[in-house]
Enzyme design. Sequence first.
Site, PDB file in Angstrom:
ATOM      1  N   PRO A  15       0.890  -1.065  -0.086  1.00 46.17           N
ATOM      2  CA  PRO A  15       0.068   0.134  -0.014  1.00 46.17           C
ATOM      3  C   PRO A  15       0.871   1.144   0.007  1.00 46.17           C
ATOM      4  CG  PRO A  15      -0.441  -1.300   2.068  1.00 46.17           C
ATOM      5  CD  PRO A  15       0.556  -2.187   1.204  1.00 46.17           C
ATOM      6  N   PRO A  40      54.620 -11.447   2.415  1.00 44.50           N
ATOM      7  CA  PRO A  40      56.001 -11.589   3.508  1.00 44.50           C
ATOM      8  C   PRO A  40      55.847 -12.858   4.518  1.00 44.50           C
ATOM      9  CG  PRO A  40      54.157  -9.937   4.324  1.00 44.50           C
ATOM     10  CD  PRO A  40      53.806 -10.275   2.841  1.00 44.50           C
ATOM     11  N   ASP A  78      60.507 -20.677  -3.292  1.00 42.81           N
ATOM     12  CA  ASP A  78      61.666 -20.397  -2.914  1.00 42.81           C
ATOM     13  C   ASP A  78      61.475 -20.631  -1.112  1.00 42.81           C
ATOM     14  OD1 ASP A  78      62.532 -19.399  -5.206  1.00 42.81           O
ATOM     15  OD2 ASP A  78      61.910 -17.095  -4.461  1.00 42.81           O
ATOM     16  N   LYS A 121      67.346 -21.077  -2.578  1.00 42.00           N
ATOM     17  CA  LYS A 121      67.829 -19.664  -2.849  1.00 42.00           C
ATOM     18  C   LYS A 121      67.497 -18.951  -1.413  1.00 42.00           C
ATOM     19  CE  LYS A 121      67.271 -17.328  -6.771  1.00 42.00           C
ATOM     20  NZ  LYS A 121      66.627 -16.631  -7.327  1.00 42.00           N
ATOM     21  N   GLY A 128      57.107 -12.229  -0.748  1.00 45.61           N
ATOM     22  CA  GLY A 128      56.851 -10.739  -1.166  1.00 45.61           C
ATOM     23  C   GLY A 128      56.122 -10.850  -2.676  1.00 45.61           C
ATOM     24  N   ASP A 129      56.720  -9.541  -3.286  1.00 46.97           N
ATOM     25  CA  ASP A 129      56.177  -9.400  -4.936  1.00 46.97           C
ATOM     26  C   ASP A 129      57.175  -9.944  -5.702  1.00 46.97           C
ATOM     27  OD1 ASP A 129      54.171  -7.544  -6.535  1.00 46.97           O
ATOM     28  OD2 ASP A 129      56.194  -7.742  -7.502  1.00 46.97           O
ATOM     29  N   THR A 141      55.143  -6.768  -1.117  1.00 48.41           N
ATOM     30  CA  THR A 141      56.480  -6.758  -0.774  1.00 48.41           C
ATOM     31  C   THR A 141      56.817  -6.482   0.467  1.00 48.41           C
ATOM     32  OG1 THR A 141      58.516  -6.011  -1.706  1.00 48.41           O
ATOM     33  CG2 THR A 141      56.863  -4.395  -1.699  1.00 48.41           C
ATOM     34  N   MET A 170      67.848  -7.057   1.954  1.00 45.30           N
ATOM     35  CA  MET A 170      69.159  -7.779   1.974  1.00 45.30           C
ATOM     36  C   MET A 170      70.299  -6.959   2.509  1.00 45.30           C
ATOM     37  SD  MET A 170      68.859  -9.630  -1.639  1.00 45.30           S
ATOM     38  CE  MET A 170      67.994  -8.366  -2.512  1.00 45.30           C
TER      39      MET A 170
END
Length: 465
Positions: A46, A224, A247, A269, A301-302, A330, A382
């Site tokens: 309604p 990460p 890795d 690695k 990471g990337d 990353t 690193m």
Amino acid sequence: MPGLGTFPVSVKVDGRRIVIVGGDDEALAKARLAARTRAETVVIAPEFEADFSALDVKLVERHAAPCDFFGAALAFVADHGAAGARARRMARLAGVPANEVDVPGNCDFFTPAIIDRAPISIAISSEGAAPVLARLVRARIESVLSPRLGDIARLAGSMRAKVSRLLTDGVSRRRYYEDLVTAPALERALESGQGEAVADALLSRHAARQPSGAGVVWLIGAGPGAVDLLTLRAQRLLQEADVIVHDQLVPDAVVEMGRRDAERVSVGKAKGHHSFSQAQINTLIVRLASEGKKVARLKSGDPMVFGRAGEEVAALRKAGIDYAIVPGVTSALAAAADTATPVTLRKVSSGFVFATAHGADNQDLTHWAALAQSGLTLGLYMGKSIAAKVASDLMARGLSGQVPVGVVVNAGRADKSLHAGTIAGLASGQAEFAEGPAIIFIGPAVASGDWAGAAELMRQQSRVA
Ligand code: SAH
């Protein structure tokens, strides 16, 4: 009693009517669902309190009448008063299943949580018992399905006539469709409107009894190390991969996310463990893909950041192997998140430089000292074992000893640890870092981060921030 109290079916609504009784937000939510189908959606009330204007639905401003339900496919009643009860009776008399919204006892059917990749639909129902759980299950299923699933299904559907003509027996047709819907190149082809061309080419090969079995390599960023920092795409492709080549830095929990029966190859690695040379890795992924396998090349990471992706991609291109790259978080950006450090900051840092400390030469160091002195944020990868030397080298090239420094070991992980101080502090070589990979931030923006709980880089020095 165990067993299902409902039976899942898909109700045909194309060209039929879905009736919704009610004009409030509950009715609107159902109208939204109905409007996604090819049914005619009619909302009867309604008065309409909610705003239906964005939906392609027909609004009828009055109480529902018996004629509204004849021939309808489904009815939703979002009116819990006497008018709603009348509407349910009318629906029942017209033989139309009715659902009183959120009142399981007054429902002939339930609306499941729906994954809509038309023409594919997946429905998760809890028979009204736990809709929230059903929605969570839906989210998990969504995350492993390609957003292109619907396009793939439509393409497969559009090939039917041609396939029946060219492939006469059921087995070869089934093989064709299996190859088609899992073809690595298909998603990208669909994106660029080339889906049909790929499907046709595959069909010709099947018709000539030479199914291709082309493989693919996905270079996937694993982030990460935290499982929930993986992208949905990474997760989905891991599920599809026949082989996972990873890795050392990628944690087991992430590698485990692949199919249980997928082959897993660790190519090492890690620092000090060169179990596979880069050339061997290149050869390995090319060989696996040439055997027709779908290879997930999982990197921490990337993949495009200090991941030697350039060499792997070059090898794949040279061998004519299909590949795709899936970005990941990353580690420097995970470290920035861990410490609320803005790597760019208005009026302080106009940019950031991510570089490898390992192997930096004279020119690099001179360059970085100038950049950090001008305010840019350096993120060094690193560099943990040579951190003190890098810091004193930067000072020797003009970087002020007072420039803030922050170090994040095991960024993005539960076992992360932080150090904060200045370049002079880092140069003192007094810091003892925990086990694990680390990011070193240098620059004035570091002082704006939250380094609470961070260890000092040098005894008795003033802290950043
Ligand atoms: N592709 C990776 C980098 C690989 S190079 C990425 O995008 O993150 C390896 C270096 O990355 C390590 O020496 C360390 O500096 C950094 N790194 C990788 N994982 C890290 C982590 N969880 N925390 C801090 N640094 C990390």
